[in-house]
Write an enzyme that holds these catalytic residues in place. Structure first.
Site, PDB file in Angstrom:
ATOM      1  N   ASN A   1     150.132 109.739  58.278  1.00  0.00           N
ATOM      2  CA  ASN A   1     151.045 111.512  58.271  1.00  0.00           C
ATOM      3  C   ASN A   1     152.486 111.705  59.192  1.00  0.00           C
ATOM      4  O   ASN A   1     152.570 110.589  60.464  1.00  0.00           O
ATOM      5  CB  ASN A   1     149.527 112.720  59.117  1.00  0.00           C
ATOM      6  CG  ASN A   1     147.899 112.368  59.212  1.00  0.00           C
ATOM      7  OD1 ASN A   1     148.112 111.713  57.693  1.00  0.00           O
ATOM      8  ND2 ASN A   1     147.256 112.624  59.700  1.00  0.00           N
TER       9      ASN A   1
ATOM     10  N   HIS B   1     154.761 106.054  57.942  1.00  0.00           N
ATOM     11  CA  HIS B   1     155.033 106.814  56.478  1.00  0.00           C
ATOM     12  C   HIS B   1     156.630 107.678  57.014  1.00  0.00           C
ATOM     13  O   HIS B   1     157.152 108.971  56.277  1.00  0.00           O
ATOM     14  CB  HIS B   1     154.092 107.646  55.947  1.00  0.00           C
ATOM     15  CG  HIS B   1     154.358 107.151  54.970  1.00  0.00           C
ATOM     16  ND1 HIS B   1     152.862 107.370  54.498  1.00  0.00           N
ATOM     17  CD2 HIS B   1     153.958 105.515  54.352  1.00  0.00           C
ATOM     18  CE1 HIS B   1     151.685 105.926  53.431  1.00  0.00           C
ATOM     19  NE2 HIS B   1     152.661 104.643  54.353  1.00  0.00           N
TER      20      HIS B   1
ATOM     21  N   CYS C   1     174.908 115.365  60.780  1.00  0.00           N
ATOM     22  CA  CYS C   1     174.352 115.025  61.600  1.00  0.00           C
ATOM     23  C   CYS C   1     174.944 114.715  62.923  1.00  0.00           C
ATOM     24  O   CYS C   1     176.277 115.418  62.636  1.00  0.00           O
ATOM     25  CB  CYS C   1     174.167 113.353  60.862  1.00  0.00           C
ATOM     26  SG  CYS C   1     175.927 113.035  61.304  1.00  0.00           S
TER      27      CYS C   1
ATOM     28  N   SER D   1     142.301 108.410  51.344  1.00  0.00           N
ATOM     29  CA  SER D   1     142.017 107.623  50.417  1.00  0.00           C
ATOM     30  C   SER D   1     142.172 106.693  49.614  1.00  0.00           C
ATOM     31  O   SER D   1     141.830 106.284  48.718  1.00  0.00           O
ATOM     32  CB  SER D   1     142.269 108.475  49.336  1.00  0.00           C
ATOM     33  OG  SER D   1     144.008 108.645  49.326  1.00  0.00           O
TER      34      SER D   1
ATOM     35  N   ASN E   1     135.408 109.623  57.079  1.00  0.00           N
ATOM     36  CA  ASN E   1     136.371 110.414  55.193  1.00  0.00           C
ATOM     37  C   ASN E   1     134.861 111.374  54.802  1.00  0.00           C
ATOM     38  O   ASN E   1     133.788 111.326  54.864  1.00  0.00           O
ATOM     39  CB  ASN E   1     136.613 109.382  55.036  1.00  0.00           C
ATOM     40  CG  ASN E   1     137.848 109.716  53.861  1.00  0.00           C
ATOM     41  OD1 ASN E   1     138.900 110.060  54.581  1.00  0.00           O
ATOM     42  ND2 ASN E   1     137.872 110.063  52.524  1.00  0.00           N
TER      43      ASN E   1
ATOM     44  N   ALA F   1     135.927 114.970  59.533  1.00  0.00           N
ATOM     45  CA  ALA F   1     136.863 114.127  61.128  1.00  0.00           C
ATOM     46  C   ALA F   1     136.158 115.541  62.057  1.00  0.00           C
ATOM     47  O   ALA F   1     136.058 115.349  62.577  1.00  0.00           O
ATOM     48  CB  ALA F   1     137.691 113.807  60.522  1.00  0.00           C
TER      49      ALA F   1
ATOM     50  N   GLY G   1     140.396 110.380  57.025  1.00  0.00           N
ATOM     51  CA  GLY G   1     141.004 110.531  56.513  1.00  0.00           C
ATOM     52  C   GLY G   1     141.773 110.203  55.806  1.00  0.00           C
ATOM     53  O   GLY G   1     142.829 110.799  55.663  1.00  0.00           O
TER      54      GLY G   1
ATOM     55  N   TYR H   1     160.717 119.607  52.007  1.00  0.00           N
ATOM     56  CA  TYR H   1     159.886 118.888  53.376  1.00  0.00           C
ATOM     57  C   TYR H   1     160.645 119.926  54.402  1.00  0.00           C
ATOM     58  O   TYR H   1     160.096 120.431  55.388  1.00  0.00           O
ATOM     59  CB  TYR H   1     160.838 118.107  53.420  1.00  0.00           C
ATOM     60  CG  TYR H   1     159.995 116.377  53.174  1.00  0.00           C
ATOM     61  CD1 TYR H   1     159.490 116.255  53.123  1.00  0.00           C
ATOM     62  CD2 TYR H   1     160.905 116.180  51.513  1.00  0.00           C
ATOM     63  CE1 TYR H   1     158.075 114.831  52.489  1.00  0.00           C
ATOM     64  CE2 TYR H   1     159.904 115.730  51.084  1.00  0.00           C
ATOM     65  CZ  TYR H   1     158.871 114.618  51.518  1.00  0.00           C
ATOM     66  OH  TYR H   1     158.652 113.673  50.773  1.00  0.00           O
TER      67      TYR H   1
HETATM   68  P1  OAD Z   1     145.226 111.373  50.490  1.00  0.00           P
HETATM   69  O1  OAD Z   1     145.447 112.893  50.529  1.00  0.00           O
HETATM   70  O2  OAD Z   1     145.147 110.708  49.588  1.00  0.00           O
HETATM   71  O3  OAD Z   1     144.145 111.402  51.087  1.00  0.00           O
HETATM   72  C1  OAD Z   1     142.903 112.441  52.100  1.00  0.00           C
HETATM   73  C2  OAD Z   1     141.432 111.344  52.223  1.00  0.00           C
HETATM   74  O4  OAD Z   1     141.186 112.616  53.053  1.00  0.00           O
HETATM   75  C3  OAD Z   1     140.765 112.100  50.743  1.00  0.00           C
HETATM   76  O5  OAD Z   1     139.941 111.330  50.758  1.00  0.00           O
HETATM   77  C4  OAD Z   1     139.865 113.210  51.717  1.00  0.00           C
HETATM   78  O6  OAD Z   1     138.526 113.354  50.377  1.00  0.00           O
HETATM   79  C5  OAD Z   1     139.793 112.818  52.753  1.00  0.00           C
HETATM   80  N1  OAD Z   1     139.333 114.299  53.259  1.00  0.00           N
HETATM   81  C6  OAD Z   1     139.477 115.152  53.266  1.00  0.00           C
HETATM   82  N2  OAD Z   1     139.396 116.342  53.950  1.00  0.00           N
HETATM   83  C7  OAD Z   1     139.193 115.565  54.894  1.00  0.00           C
HETATM   84  C8  OAD Z   1     138.006 116.483  56.628  1.00  0.00           C
HETATM   85  N3  OAD Z   1     138.405 117.490  57.015  1.00  0.00           N
HETATM   86  N4  OAD Z   1     137.448 114.891  57.677  1.00  0.00           N
HETATM   87  C9  OAD Z   1     137.818 113.488  56.211  1.00  0.00           C
HETATM   88  N5  OAD Z   1     137.951 113.571  55.588  1.00  0.00           N
HETATM   89  C10 OAD Z   1     139.020 114.664  54.777  1.00  0.00           C
HETATM   90  O7  OAD Z   1     146.227 110.859  51.607  1.00  0.00           O
HETATM   91  P2  OAD Z   1     146.184 110.041  52.707  1.00  0.00           P
HETATM   92  O8  OAD Z   1     145.133 108.313  52.370  1.00  0.00           O
HETATM   93  O9  OAD Z   1     146.672 110.521  53.679  1.00  0.00           O
HETATM   94  O10 OAD Z   1     152.848 109.190  51.704  1.00  0.00           O
HETATM   95  O11 OAD Z   1     147.979 109.629  51.791  1.00  0.00           O
HETATM   96  C11 OAD Z   1     148.399 108.488  52.039  1.00  0.00           C
HETATM   97  C12 OAD Z   1     150.076 108.419  51.498  1.00  0.00           C
HETATM   98  O12 OAD Z   1     149.783 108.835  50.339  1.00  0.00           O
HETATM   99  C13 OAD Z   1     150.900 109.569  52.257  1.00  0.00           C
HETATM  100  O13 OAD Z   1     150.499 109.308  53.972  1.00  0.00           O
HETATM  101  C14 OAD Z   1     151.659 109.808  51.895  1.00  0.00           C
HETATM  102  C15 OAD Z   1     150.738 110.182  50.295  1.00  0.00           C
HETATM  103  O14 OAD Z   1     151.682 110.529  48.734  1.00  0.00           O
HETATM  104  C16 OAD Z   1     153.790 109.169  51.054  1.00  0.00           C
HETATM  105  O15 OAD Z   1     155.124 110.695  51.430  1.00  0.00           O
HETATM  106  C17 OAD Z   1     154.744 108.265  51.626  1.00  0.00           C
END
Ligand code: OAD
Length: 238
Positions: free
Chosen positions: A93, A110, A140, A182, A206, A224, A180, A58
């Protein structure tokens, strides 16, 4: 259906909206979960059993915030916020790119990288100075006897933040847009169903078809940063 201008619009963004800023997504080919097992860096158990590894993971991501900039998709949402009747931005994000492009009241379901959380009190504090981005653990400012800080991130197995406020806005919106994401991580991935069952129009932007594609009335496949600015112009009748 009323135009977007007169409506209540709720947005849910995921890692894909920050991809064109150079922030890695999670589940794409070069995504973070290709290199790290979720169990090793994104669970309370990981923090308990190997806090050094989790902290380094992180701290690297926190440092990267200083190197990345919002992209046209973030700015398009700032413009949409100015043009519609009611606007709520929920993001999965943990970066700060929505705030830096001018969006107000961003709801981080998140958590956030800019802040760290006291392990004892649960209070968070903004810690982004050079001395806060080091490899050593930080402590802290909230307790009399200092306690270690942890990333202010919702890990797998933990409760997402601001859920009451999120459901209230999703249940009452006219348009629900996902950008954006999945559609793999719940409850965020299920919000589209909540919106739809309450009568909202659901729209997806997406790169590819996500796990929950069936729940959308309208799908725009593409980057996007390339397609959202024009879509926003058309929604605002420009
Ligand atoms: P993912 O990495 O699972 O999905 C990202 C999505 O964005 C995919 O479907 C890609 O096809 C799409 N993508 C990539 N580049 C793009 C672009 N330029 N324009 C549009 N779409 C694009 O990410 P999240 O769905 O955000 O949680 O993941 C959800 C959660 O899983 C995150 O918040 C994180 C992770 O584990 C935690 O860490 C708690």
């Amino acid at each position: 259906m009323a135009s977007m201008l007169d409506s209540s619009v709720v947005i849910l963004t995921g890692a894909g909206i920050s991809a064109e800023s150079g922030v890695r997504t999670f589940r794409d080919n070069d995504g973070l979960w290709e290199e790290h097992r979720i169990e090793d860096v994104a669970t309370p158990y990981a923090w308990e059993s190997n806090p050094e590894l989790v902290w380094r993971f992180y701290q690297l991501r926190r440092k990267q915030l200083l190197e990345v900039e919002p992209n046209p998709a973030h700015f398009a949402l700032t413009k949409l916020e100015e043009g519609v009747n009611k606007f709520t931005l929920i993001t999965q994000n943990v970066d700060d790119l929505h705030e830096r492009s001018g969006s107000s009241n961003v709801i981080h379901i998140h958590g956030r990288l800019r802040t760290l959380r006291c392990e004892f009190s649960g209070e968070n504090e903004e810690r982004m100075k050079g001395k806060d981005l080091v490899e050593d653990f930080l402590f802290c400012n909230c307790c009399e006897k200092v306690n270690r800080l942890r990333p202010d991130i919702v890990w797998f197995g933990e409760v997402p933040m601001h859920m009451e406020e999120i459901y209230e806005s999703v249940e009452n919106c006219d348009y629900f847009l996902v950008i954006g994401s999945s559609g793999h991580v719940y409850p965020a991935a299920g919000l589209v169903n909540v919106a739809k069952s309450n009568g909202a129009k659901t729209i997806l932007i997406n790169s590819d078809s996500p796990a929950n594609a069936f729940a959308f009335d309208e799908i725009h496949l593409g980057k996007a940063g390339e397609i959202l600015p024009d879509l926003v112009k058309s929604w605002l009748n420009e």
